[in-house]
Design a protein around this motif. Structure first.
Motif, PDB file in Angstrom:
ATOM      1  N   VAL A  11       0.855  -1.197   0.000  1.00  0.00           N
ATOM      2  CA  VAL A  11       0.000   0.000   0.000  1.00  0.00           C
ATOM      3  C   VAL A  11       0.890   1.247   0.000  1.00  0.00           C
ATOM      4  CG1 VAL A  11      -1.819   1.260   1.240  1.00  0.00           C
ATOM      5  CG2 VAL A  11      -1.812  -1.234   1.245  1.00  0.00           C
ATOM      6  N   TYR A  15       0.953   4.009  -3.172  1.00  0.00           N
ATOM      7  CA  TYR A  15       0.622   5.435  -2.996  1.00  0.00           C
ATOM      8  C   TYR A  15       1.857   6.305  -3.243  1.00  0.00           C
ATOM      9  CZ  TYR A  15      -4.168   4.708  -1.405  1.00  0.00           C
ATOM     10  OH  TYR A  15      -5.515   4.400  -1.366  1.00  0.00           O
ATOM     11  N   VAL A  18       2.628   6.697  -7.016  1.00  0.00           N
ATOM     12  CA  VAL A  18       1.719   7.644  -7.670  1.00  0.00           C
ATOM     13  C   VAL A  18       2.098   9.086  -7.315  1.00  0.00           C
ATOM     14  CG1 VAL A  18      -0.685   8.426  -7.799  1.00  0.00           C
ATOM     15  CG2 VAL A  18      -0.181   5.981  -7.802  1.00  0.00           C
ATOM     16  N   PHE A  19       2.362   9.339  -6.032  1.00  0.00           N
ATOM     17  CA  PHE A  19       2.722  10.700  -5.614  1.00  0.00           C
ATOM     18  C   PHE A  19       4.039  11.143  -6.245  1.00  0.00           C
ATOM     19  CE2 PHE A  19      -0.011   9.931  -1.700  1.00  0.00           C
ATOM     20  CZ  PHE A  19      -1.064  10.643  -2.246  1.00  0.00           C
TER      21      PHE A  19
ATOM     22  N   LEU B  16      -7.727  10.603   0.889  1.00  0.00           N
ATOM     23  CA  LEU B  16      -6.710   9.779   1.568  1.00  0.00           C
ATOM     24  C   LEU B  16      -7.202   9.302   2.932  1.00  0.00           C
ATOM     25  CD1 LEU B  16      -3.407  11.669   0.687  1.00  0.00           C
ATOM     26  CD2 LEU B  16      -3.972   9.325   0.078  1.00  0.00           C
ATOM     27  N   ALA B  19      -9.839   6.566   2.254  1.00  0.00           N
ATOM     28  CA  ALA B  19      -9.270   5.336   1.691  1.00  0.00           C
ATOM     29  C   ALA B  19      -8.332   4.618   2.654  1.00  0.00           C
ATOM     30  CB  ALA B  19      -8.531   5.657   0.399  1.00  0.00           C
ATOM     31  N   LEU B  20      -7.570   5.370   3.419  1.00  0.00           N
ATOM     32  CA  LEU B  20      -6.549   4.734   4.264  1.00  0.00           C
ATOM     33  C   LEU B  20      -6.995   4.485   5.701  1.00  0.00           C
ATOM     34  CD1 LEU B  20      -3.372   6.664   3.010  1.00  0.00           C
ATOM     35  CD2 LEU B  20      -4.118   4.379   2.360  1.00  0.00           C
ATOM     36  N   ARG B  34      -6.642  -1.374   0.026  1.00  0.00           N
ATOM     37  CA  ARG B  34      -6.650   0.098   0.012  1.00  0.00           C
ATOM     38  C   ARG B  34      -5.962   0.665  -1.226  1.00  0.00           C
ATOM     39  NH1 ARG B  34      -8.790   1.644   4.787  1.00  0.00           N
ATOM     40  NH2 ARG B  34      -8.807   0.014   6.370  1.00  0.00           N
ATOM     41  N   TYR B  37      -8.438   2.137  -4.190  1.00  0.00           N
ATOM     42  CA  TYR B  37      -9.014   3.481  -4.307  1.00  0.00           C
ATOM     43  C   TYR B  37      -8.189   4.379  -5.220  1.00  0.00           C
ATOM     44  CZ  TYR B  37     -11.588   1.544  -0.482  1.00  0.00           C
ATOM     45  OH  TYR B  37     -12.349   0.700   0.273  1.00  0.00           O
ATOM     46  N   ILE B  38      -6.894   4.401  -5.029  1.00  0.00           N
ATOM     47  CA  ILE B  38      -6.032   5.243  -5.866  1.00  0.00           C
ATOM     48  C   ILE B  38      -5.949   4.642  -7.280  1.00  0.00           C
ATOM     49  CG2 ILE B  38      -3.726   4.244  -5.344  1.00  0.00           C
ATOM     50  CD1 ILE B  38      -2.857   7.274  -5.041  1.00  0.00           C
ATOM     51  N   PHE B 187     -12.158   9.963  -4.203  1.00  0.00           N
ATOM     52  CA  PHE B 187     -10.833   9.809  -4.807  1.00  0.00           C
ATOM     53  C   PHE B 187     -10.872  10.082  -6.305  1.00  0.00           C
ATOM     54  CE2 PHE B 187      -7.380   8.124  -2.165  1.00  0.00           C
ATOM     55  CZ  PHE B 187      -6.344   8.596  -2.936  1.00  0.00           C
TER      56      PHE B 187
END
Lengths: 53, 225
Positions: A11, A15, A18-19, B16, B19-20, B34, B37-38, B187
């Protein structure tokens, strides 16, 4: 609990990936635009010397 | 357009959080769910950006005025589409490693998405390869209209072929809980607003670059070159 959270790093990596992608894109576009605008301003200064309206 | 940036930020923060933290884990996949979602937000926005590229390319060919501006936005939407597709593929591969035990499988959804990524990289390469502005505008618009065929195929691939990729909306209804749906929607809007802002930012950069090229050409003209 340990079993549930064992994939937490995935996870985090998803994330983060992507960031980082978005951050690199935005900073690259922003820096390039600023550099281009500075070049235009420099050309404008050359075309209109001081004292000339 | 500057207000988009300020709208995007709180949407991302809320997204965020939802989702988190807010949405509970899915029992079978635990915390790894999780990523969904992104992943979904980026995927939907990527498909919309490619659709925007298609519509704008059509306008480039049909419209008589404002072709330059429309073409700029067409290119920008393709670039943002590629960015979002890259993010979709990256997050999807990590999720696939947990869910399926492999980073990549030749599933119809994954394969058609990878093809879409390559096709739009080709669009950008085609634009780079041509110096003549009018030619570049027309050829790339025609190319964009052709490659758009893959976009609905990406969406429909899970219905047309046997796929192990999860599907959110089916004929029998939604495959996620209402709580998850709220997080997905927030999101998605956060990603969409960010994409709109990035498209505007990229189109503006291109406008500044063209202005610089025009000034350089005028200067060279005055110098007698």
């Amino acid at each position: 609990m340990a079993v549930e959270k064992q994939f937490l790093e995935y996870v985090f990596f998803a994330y983060s990936a992507v960031f980082i992608l978005i951050f690199l894109f935005v900073t690259n576009v922003w820096r390039r635009t600023r550099s281009l605008q500075q070049q235009i301003d420099a050309m404008r200064d050359d075309e209109e010397p001081e004292g000339e309206s | 357009m500057r207000y988009l940036r300020w709208l995007s930020l709180p949407l991302w923060v809320v997204g965020l959080y939802l989702a988190l933290i807010w949405v509970p884990d899915v029992r079978a996949l635990g915390v790894s769910y999780r990523i969904f979602y992104i992943h979904l937000g980026m995927a939907w926005t990527a498909l919309l950006a490619m659709t925007a590229n298609f519509v704008l390319s059509l306008l480039v060919l049909v419209r008589r005025k404002g072709k330059e501006e429309t073409d700029r936005f067409a290119q920008a939407s393709a670039e943002i589409g590629i960015l979002m597709t890259t993010a979709t593929l990256a997050s999807g591969m990590l999720w696939a490693r947990v869910a399926w035990g492999a980073f990549w499988t030749w599933d119809p959804r994954l394969t058609t998405t990878a093809i879409m990524w390559f096709l739009y990289i080709g669009y950008l390469l085609l634009r780079q390869a041509m110096d003549d502005e009018t030619k570049r505008r027309v050829y790339s618009a025609v190319y964009a209209l052709i490659v758009f065929i893959d976009v609905p195929i990406v969406y429909l691939s899970v219905q047309w072929w046997r796929s192990i990729h999860p599907v959110v909306f089916t004929e029998s209804g939604m495959n996620i809980t209402p709580q998850m749906f709220i997080a997905v929607i927030v999101f998605f809007f956060a990603t969409l607003v960010l994409a709109l802002d990035l498209i505007y930012l990229r189109a503006f950069q291109d406008k500044v670059q063209q202005e610089l090229q025009k000034r350089r050409a005028r200067r060279l003209g005055r110098l007698g070159y």
